[in-house]
Design a protein around this motif. Structure first.
Motif, PDB file in Angstrom:
ATOM      1  N   VAL A  28       0.869  -1.179   0.000  1.00  0.00           N
ATOM      2  CA  VAL A  28       0.000   0.000   0.000  1.00  0.00           C
ATOM      3  C   VAL A  28       0.907   1.230   0.000  1.00  0.00           C
ATOM      4  CG1 VAL A  28      -1.769   1.294   1.263  1.00  0.00           C
ATOM      5  CG2 VAL A  28      -1.769  -1.218   1.358  1.00  0.00           C
ATOM      6  N   TYR A  29       0.610   2.169  -0.900  1.00  0.00           N
ATOM      7  CA  TYR A  29       1.433   3.377  -1.023  1.00  0.00           C
ATOM      8  C   TYR A  29       0.708   4.589  -0.428  1.00  0.00           C
ATOM      9  CZ  TYR A  29       4.592   6.753  -3.272  1.00  0.00           C
ATOM     10  OH  TYR A  29       5.492   7.753  -3.512  1.00  0.00           O
ATOM     11  N   PRO A  30       1.300   5.249   0.577  1.00  0.00           N
ATOM     12  CA  PRO A  30       0.654   6.441   1.160  1.00  0.00           C
ATOM     13  C   PRO A  30       0.876   7.679   0.284  1.00  0.00           C
ATOM     14  CG  PRO A  30       2.257   5.445   2.687  1.00  0.00           C
ATOM     15  CD  PRO A  30       2.520   4.887   1.321  1.00  0.00           C
ATOM     16  N   LEU A  73      -3.073   4.773   0.345  1.00  0.00           N
ATOM     17  CA  LEU A  73      -3.601   5.319   1.604  1.00  0.00           C
ATOM     18  C   LEU A  73      -3.550   6.833   1.473  1.00  0.00           C
ATOM     19  CD1 LEU A  73      -4.434   5.015   4.609  1.00  0.00           C
ATOM     20  CD2 LEU A  73      -2.000   4.833   5.167  1.00  0.00           C
ATOM     21  N   ASP A 114      -7.407   7.458   5.464  1.00  0.00           N
ATOM     22  CA  ASP A 114      -7.012   7.616   6.856  1.00  0.00           C
ATOM     23  C   ASP A 114      -8.032   8.518   7.543  1.00  0.00           C
ATOM     24  OD1 ASP A 114      -4.359   7.326   8.706  1.00  0.00           O
ATOM     25  OD2 ASP A 114      -5.351   9.238   9.086  1.00  0.00           O
ATOM     26  N   TYR A 188      -6.088   1.103  12.844  1.00  0.00           N
ATOM     27  CA  TYR A 188      -4.747   1.219  13.408  1.00  0.00           C
ATOM     28  C   TYR A 188      -4.907   0.778  14.872  1.00  0.00           C
ATOM     29  CZ  TYR A 188      -3.203   4.641   9.723  1.00  0.00           C
ATOM     30  OH  TYR A 188      -2.855   5.306   8.581  1.00  0.00           O
ATOM     31  N   LYS A 244       1.746  -0.576  14.123  1.00  0.00           N
ATOM     32  CA  LYS A 244       2.465   0.589  13.609  1.00  0.00           C
ATOM     33  C   LYS A 244       3.322   1.190  14.703  1.00  0.00           C
ATOM     34  CE  LYS A 244       1.530   5.185  11.996  1.00  0.00           C
ATOM     35  NZ  LYS A 244       0.585   6.241  11.887  1.00  0.00           N
ATOM     36  N   ALA A 265      -2.135  -5.831   9.001  1.00  0.00           N
ATOM     37  CA  ALA A 265      -1.358  -4.869   8.223  1.00  0.00           C
ATOM     38  C   ALA A 265      -0.251  -4.314   9.114  1.00  0.00           C
ATOM     39  CB  ALA A 265      -2.267  -3.728   7.754  1.00  0.00           C
ATOM     40  N   TYR A 267       2.508  -0.900   9.261  1.00  0.00           N
ATOM     41  CA  TYR A 267       2.846   0.393   8.652  1.00  0.00           C
ATOM     42  C   TYR A 267       4.331   0.657   8.846  1.00  0.00           C
ATOM     43  CZ  TYR A 267       1.631   5.195   7.090  1.00  0.00           C
ATOM     44  OH  TYR A 267       1.513   6.388   6.399  1.00  0.00           O
ATOM     45  N   ILE A 307       2.139  -1.262   4.447  1.00  0.00           N
ATOM     46  CA  ILE A 307       1.990   0.129   4.000  1.00  0.00           C
ATOM     47  C   ILE A 307       3.391   0.730   4.025  1.00  0.00           C
ATOM     48  CG2 ILE A 307       0.921   2.353   4.517  1.00  0.00           C
ATOM     49  CD1 ILE A 307      -1.139   0.637   6.216  1.00  0.00           C
ATOM     50  N   THR A 308       3.872   1.193   2.874  1.00  0.00           N
ATOM     51  CA  THR A 308       5.254   1.656   2.827  1.00  0.00           C
ATOM     52  C   THR A 308       5.481   2.732   1.763  1.00  0.00           C
ATOM     53  OG1 THR A 308       7.572   1.002   2.579  1.00  0.00           O
ATOM     54  CG2 THR A 308       5.961  -0.304   1.341  1.00  0.00           C
TER      55      THR A 308
END
Ligand code: PBG
Ligand code: ZN
Length: 321
Positions: A28-30, A73, A114, A188, A244, A265, A267, A307-308
């Motif tokens: 997942v790309y923020p 994200l 988010d 989260y 996270k 997940a 983060y 998520i990275t």
């Protein structure tokens, strides 16, 4: 002698016995979207990461899709912040607008929204305040309004990151009664009060103006409590739970993934990214090796979703393998 080295003799043999593989599907790309026009602003503490305005995000979206990334994200940065973070549930707010835009351009990309007030409040805390106190119950309603408004804009998954107690149940109920029964919640759940978030707070302009987040985010020393946080969120209706940060908390990822059968997940947060980038830019480490080693370790610990900020580079490296 047990000859462990027999199975390490060549690369095909090593891949035959490899236990874990990170795939593009896991990533997942923020992204950071700032209200305004013609903005592509580098985040100083996160080389390679930019804030975009809606009108300039199209190119970046194309780059994400071309890399094969299937989930993003979204963080919005509004122009107007106030004491209660009311922009968070403005139907025409920056986050709502970009989500509609993204879903119009690329309908099948998974948009994870988010949910938190800190980007929207003038004081930068994740909830409603009274004096120096961050109020729990009073924060639930604005979070629920924000969630419904983001779901209405087209968000596929709602991801509350505020760490107020009871928010998953409250948001679940709000989504159910407004026609979003089928919108999943990625909570989260075990979010630690971490020094690793500081580059993000530049990127999202969400640093608290007084105090810190220790009265709502978890104490980094507590692994058993993290399991309780996850159990509570699952009981309240979370579909996916999150740990996270990731790398300093691999034991927590492991523990949580062993105690539940829900998707987990992790983060890989801003500070984890910035440290790797800084060392790589100095030529002190091999960026590709380090990133892929970090990601496979997060997956090996038990996270199926990662998520990275490295996602686009990692997708390229995965394809090259
Ligand atoms: C806001 C939020 C934070 C992150 C995600 N959502 C920061 C914080 O709690 O201060 C951190 C992400 C990162 O460091 O990459 N609730
Ligand atoms: Zn927050």
């Amino acid at each position: 002698m047990v000859r462990m080295r027999r199975l390490r003799a060549g690369s095909n043999l090593r891949s035959l016995v490899r236990e874990t593989a990170v795939t593009i599907n896991d990533l997942v790309y923020p992204v950071f979207i700032k209200e305004g026009k013609d903005i592509k602003e580098p985040v100083a503490s996160m080389p390679g990461i930019y804030q975009y305005s809606c009108d300039r995000f199209g190119w970046e979206l194309e780059r994400i899709v071309n890399a094969g990334i299937k989930a993003i994200l979204v963080f919005g940065i509004p122009k107007h912040k106030d004491e209660t973070g009311s922009e968070a549930y403005n139907e025409h707010g920056v986050t709502q607008n970009i989500i509609r835009e993204i879903k119009k351009k690329v309908p099948d990309i998974i948009v994870i929204a988010d949910v938190c007030l800190c980007e929207y409040t003038s004081h930068g805390h994740c909830g409603i305040i009274s004096g120096n106190e961050i109020l729990n119950d009073e924060t639930l309603e604005p979070l629920a309004k924000m969630s419904v408004s983001l779901a209405r804009a087209g968000a596929d998954i709602i991801a509350p990151s505020d760490m107020m107690d009871g928010r998953v149940a409250y948001i679940r109920k709000a989504l159910d009664i407004t026609g979003f029964k089928n919108t999943p919640i990625m909570s989260y759940s075990a979010k630690f009060a971490s020094g690793y978030y500081s580059p993000f707070r530049d990127a999202a302009q969400s640093a608290p103006s007084f105090g810190d987040r220790k009265t709502y985010q978890m104490d980094p020393a507590n692994g058993r409590e993290a399991v309780r946080e996850c159990e509570n969120d699952i009981a309240e209706g979370a579909d996916i739970i999150m740990v996270k940060p990731a790398l300093a908390y691999l034991d927590v990822i492991k523990k949580v993934s062993e105690c539940t059968n829900y998707p987990v997940a992790a983060y890989n947060v801003s500070g984890e990214y910035s440290m790797v980038k800084a060392a790589a830019l100095n030529g002190w480490i091999d960026e590709k090796r380090i990133v892929m080693e970090n990601l496979v370790s997060i997956k090996r610990a038990g996270a199926g979703i990662i998520i990275t900020y490295h996602a686009i580079d990692a997708a390229r490296w995965i394809k090259e393998e």
